[in-house]
Design an enzyme around this catalytic site. Sequence first.
Site, PDB file in Angstrom:
ATOM      1  N   PRO A 132     -10.389  -3.957 -24.698  1.00 16.78           N
ATOM      2  CA  PRO A 132     -11.655  -3.230 -24.598  1.00 16.78           C
ATOM      3  C   PRO A 132     -11.522  -1.786 -25.064  1.00 16.78           C
ATOM      4  O   PRO A 132     -10.662  -1.059 -24.593  1.00 16.78           O
ATOM      5  CB  PRO A 132     -11.957  -3.286 -23.103  1.00 16.78           C
ATOM      6  N   ASP A 192     -14.173  -0.786 -21.922  1.00 17.39           N
ATOM      7  CA  ASP A 192     -13.381  -0.074 -20.940  1.00 17.39           C
ATOM      8  C   ASP A 192     -14.226   1.116 -20.507  1.00 17.39           C
ATOM      9  O   ASP A 192     -14.569   1.961 -21.330  1.00 17.39           O
ATOM     10  CB  ASP A 192     -12.077   0.391 -21.605  1.00 17.39           C
ATOM     11  N   TRP A 205      -6.022   1.693 -16.547  1.00 11.36           N
ATOM     12  CA  TRP A 205      -5.226   0.717 -17.320  1.00 11.36           C
ATOM     13  C   TRP A 205      -5.097  -0.603 -16.562  1.00 11.36           C
ATOM     14  O   TRP A 205      -4.878  -1.650 -17.156  1.00 11.36           O
ATOM     15  CB  TRP A 205      -3.843   1.269 -17.624  1.00 11.36           C
ATOM     16  N   GLN A 213      -0.154   0.527 -27.910  1.00 10.20           N
ATOM     17  CA  GLN A 213      -0.495  -0.230 -26.705  1.00 10.20           C
ATOM     18  C   GLN A 213       0.728  -0.888 -26.061  1.00 10.20           C
ATOM     19  O   GLN A 213       0.600  -1.594 -25.065  1.00 10.20           O
ATOM     20  CB  GLN A 213      -1.535  -1.305 -27.021  1.00 10.20           C
ATOM     21  N   TRP A 219      -1.989  -1.497 -22.960  1.00  9.34           N
ATOM     22  CA  TRP A 219      -2.576  -2.787 -22.646  1.00  9.34           C
ATOM     23  C   TRP A 219      -1.557  -3.928 -22.695  1.00  9.34           C
ATOM     24  O   TRP A 219      -1.595  -4.831 -21.863  1.00  9.34           O
ATOM     25  CB  TRP A 219      -3.718  -3.056 -23.624  1.00  9.34           C
ATOM     26  N   LYS A 253      -0.688  11.992 -40.781  1.00 10.98           N
ATOM     27  CA  LYS A 253      -1.506  11.480 -39.703  1.00 10.98           C
ATOM     28  C   LYS A 253      -2.907  12.104 -39.781  1.00 10.98           C
ATOM     29  O   LYS A 253      -3.042  13.294 -40.042  1.00 10.98           O
ATOM     30  CB  LYS A 253      -0.853  11.906 -38.383  1.00 10.98           C
ATOM     31  N   LYS A 269      -8.458  15.763 -36.660  1.00  9.35           N
ATOM     32  CA  LYS A 269      -9.643  16.591 -36.856  1.00  9.35           C
ATOM     33  C   LYS A 269      -9.242  17.935 -37.411  1.00  9.35           C
ATOM     34  O   LYS A 269      -9.908  18.503 -38.252  1.00  9.35           O
ATOM     35  CB  LYS A 269     -10.361  16.792 -35.523  1.00  9.35           C
TER      36      LYS A 269
END
Length: 1099
Positions: free
Chosen positions: A54, A93, A562, A600, A604, A644, A647
């Site tokens: 999610p 989530d 989590w 993750q 997750w 990478k 912003k």
Amino acid sequence: MAQAPRFEPLPADFSSAPAAAEESVLALWRSEDTFAHVQRARAGGEAFVFWEGPPTANGKPGIHHVLARTLKDTVCRWQSMLGKRVERKAGWDTHGLPVELEVEKQLKISGKPQIEAFGVAQFNAKCRESVWTYKDEWERLSERIGYWLDYANPYVTYDATYVDSVWYVLARMHKAGLVYRGKKVLPFCGRCGTGLSSHELGQPGVYKDIPDPSVYVRFVLAQQPSAERESLLAWTTTPWTLPSNVALAVHPEREYVRARVALPVPKGAAKGSAGHEILWVVAERAKVVLGEHEELGRKFGRELVGTAYVPVFDVAVPEVEPGAWKPDPAGSFKVYSAEYVTVDDGTGIVHQAPSYGADDWEVARRNRLVVRQAVGAEGRLLCDIAGAPEGAKFGPAVRGTFFKEADKALAKDLKNRGLMFKDSEETHSYPHCWRCSTPLFYYAAPAWFVRTTALKERMLEQNRRIRWVPGEVGSARFGEWLENNVDWNISRDRYWGTPLPFWTCGTCEHERSVEGAGELARLAGKLPENFDFHKPSVDTITLPCEKCGGTMRRTNAVLDCWFDSGAMPYAQHGFPHVKGSAEKLRDQFPASYICEGLDQTRGWFYTLHAIGAFMTLEHPELGDGPAYSTCLVNGLVLDKDGVKMSKRLGNIVNPWEAIAKHGVDAVRWYLVGSAAPWLPKRFDPAALAEVQRGFFGTLANSYRFFQEYARIDRFDPADARIPQVAARPEIDRWLVSRTQSLVADVRRRFSDYDLAGGARSIETFVVDELSNWYIRRNRRRFWKGDSGADKLAAFATLHGALRAVSLLMAPLAPFTAELLWRRLEPGRGSVHAQLAPVADERLVAPELERGVEVVQRVVTMGRALREKVGHKVRQPLRALHVRSSDTAALELLRSRFASELVLDELNIKGWGSLGADDGKLCRLTAKANFRTLGKRVGGRMKAVAARIEALDPAQLALLRAGQAITLELEGERIEVTPEDVLIAVESTASFEVETDGRFVLWLDLELDDALVAEGLAREAVNRINGLRKDSGLAVEDRIALELAPGDDTLRAALAAHEPFLAAETLATRVRFVAADALPASEAWDLGRGHTLRARLERA
RNA sequence: GCGCCUGUAGCUCAGUUGGUUAGAGCACCCGCCUGAUAAGCGGGAGGUCUCUGGUUCAAGUCCAGAUAGGCGCACCA
């Protein structure tokens, strides 16, 4: 007879503006509800279980989400095409710090006191809204990129049924004795006021390099043995912990030196003129830390234990109850021994502030030390420690100062009081809160834990049964993480989250868990109207204590979010409270496939795994395996220079822009096809354009070609007159064979999660084989007038190949596949509702595939040769000569099929000589076949190879005739079969040849009048067709042609080839006129001094 | 400090169990084709396969070490 299908053209702007065509597909899917239709069609299929990790919808999706979602979508679509039922439930989530943080920003408040002042109920209401900020954006992007997901029935982690389920899992863990409440030193965020779990510390960007103070502090001995001041020297990078100091630690087995050091002197003064002092440091570090010193003696660390010193700060610092032991104030400000002390840096003497370090806490526990906390849970000083000197740029270390900001004032204070030995700054990587970026500190706070360490072996064992793609993520990274497993801190002292279902009794401290709203209602008597699980309403519910009759209150904390997502396998169905959820869970557990980013591993992937390890114990009906059986891991998406995206740098790729420009299929194809998914991926718009043009453009052109002629001829794939594959020409059987090989290859690769390999195979097939070879070679078969068997065979073959491509590419390029499929197979519904094609082994013709390889090789060489000798392909040549040692290849070339291909491609009238060796123009050379011989002869390989190279022509002849020969080597006889020797040809000719060791080619360059004439005719055709195009004629327009050759030779040549000329230019009438009859037209130079004028008009 | 991944043509990447002369696309240069046409095709040039050592008859491929980049873990008193 049924009406032949109308093969619709692709949208006119398909290649120039693919996005518009894709939008039309979206509109079609919407109006047909294609997704639902496909799902219904597979309702009875075997389950392929996919779980969607999610996302949080309070941030915008980026290009990396397009990668992850494409990988998920492609596998799901593929499995669906294999006939599997793939449920694709969306999920959101919705809990946790990120959401609270966003709302704090929105409300322009910060920190827990302000939230409390604002009101928790209102705050949580805001959170509940905030999580949907970008829901539309997510859904829109997901739809646009073709990520099929059931957004109508998503699981939402704040939903009552979801929380009800999470409570069940937690309560079962509690009842199994896996949940405990402890006070532990945790990484703590003062701003958020809560501890973090170890996997939150693993989030990207948590560790940042920042300058830290590095200070050496004198801890003056309480008993001074001599006139010179004597101190223990300790090193720390966290001066703010010094006020909370209660002890020092030394390593018992290390030697410490008692060193006499000169006190610092003003500039110019003699060393030692200010006197000396005595300092204790560990022997290994004395030189580095102290520099020049006089060693007065040595003691082992254990001999220093018990030494008392004067506290560095003489202020009243609040003490706290450690809970786990009764502190003994008499033990404060003394030296203790600790094995963890190292001598790699510092002084070997470690200052102890039990509240702010896990090791310190342990030393304090063993020695029943007092725990002092000068810094509280908000990360701020709880009392005044030191003022800032006049004119200082920094503030004082007074009550309320943020811990990091207190460092300077404290250091200055120590310096002023002569307790600072050395003071500098060093850059360290220091942990920060993963969401609010506040520097973390280690802090002893009460927290709830799941004893995951008790499941460690089980988690390790189950992990070995997960198929990780790539494997090393599981075996190394995840395995290592599990090996180092620590208990999971599941509590957060926050507001917006699943409340922990644990109630404790205020009287007898009895503790109990609650399995869900049902049990809560039963225990509490009844629940208030519109009961909501969330704070603050849940906290109003008290329970009578079953032990003492006292009042039980819920623990204040909420759950680590989590845990929410890790519990999704159960909670998405509302297990076990929702009716039918048990069956649903059994059907949808374990996951066949999950796919998320590498980050993750500790997120997750871990929480699913850890909770799964427990739930499979609790519920044996779920099997004994891991929660997911395949985990595909994808890497970072970087910008085109490998940096990478951030912003700050402004190099973030907006997915919408890339999609609008090139179409999402190109984006999908590029992201998935360009490299293995787990490698960091550079996103280069130029490469994206290349994919669109090179692959999708070629495919579209191929379809356009088919479509145009199929339509003219009203081709019907169901036409009974279409010859069986076996009865079609070789070139057709070749393409059919290649198509079958492609089907087999892509099936294997896609099923094996090798999506990039499958994409590459499809691309090679379309560009090289289908378009550049088959269509180019066979164009004329589609033009010609009659609609006989040969033409039908060509149509059917091309149709079959395009059909297979549209099916195979469907999982990865769902839009283009749909556009093609609906045109190739009108009336058969969506391509995504089809079953994947199965290769028909009987149609695979290896000898034909080899033949075409040989043809292509010879054609390539022939073209290179033509270039070398300066004869363009338009000029026919009499003969091509080939020499080869490869008798099988020669045999293939002699076949009519191959001969026609080669001679036509190269515009050559016939074979000159086609043979093994004539002994004059080329020579045979022999080379050992290392692959076959190597294993057999081993160490003698070099000698054998030398002997083979020296074989005489007679022996080579034997080998070529298929006989084995025997070599004698140092008395041993070695049998050498034809297979063991690779015979190559080498040119000995003095004229231009082309050779690659396998073939030697040369051309008969002699031109007679007939060849010249034909060449001229072709030149003329070339010019006339150019004129046709310039005149804007349609391809099928017939013309009337007037030709004015500049000389009689040309006139004769063109006249001789008039039928050819007329056919090639679609001229219904050709008239020769005098050279000056067409004064207005341009004169073409046809070479060899010939010029031609022409005029044409539509007939 | 430890673990994992990656390093092959100017760029992006293939390269099966070690085996003959290491491939493709893009870009570049030179041509070709013109009934898929605001397309297409061919040829050429371009490589000490990061380095060093080892195993082996044989290493881009296996092993060890070094080096550069990426990711992760740990430490950070």
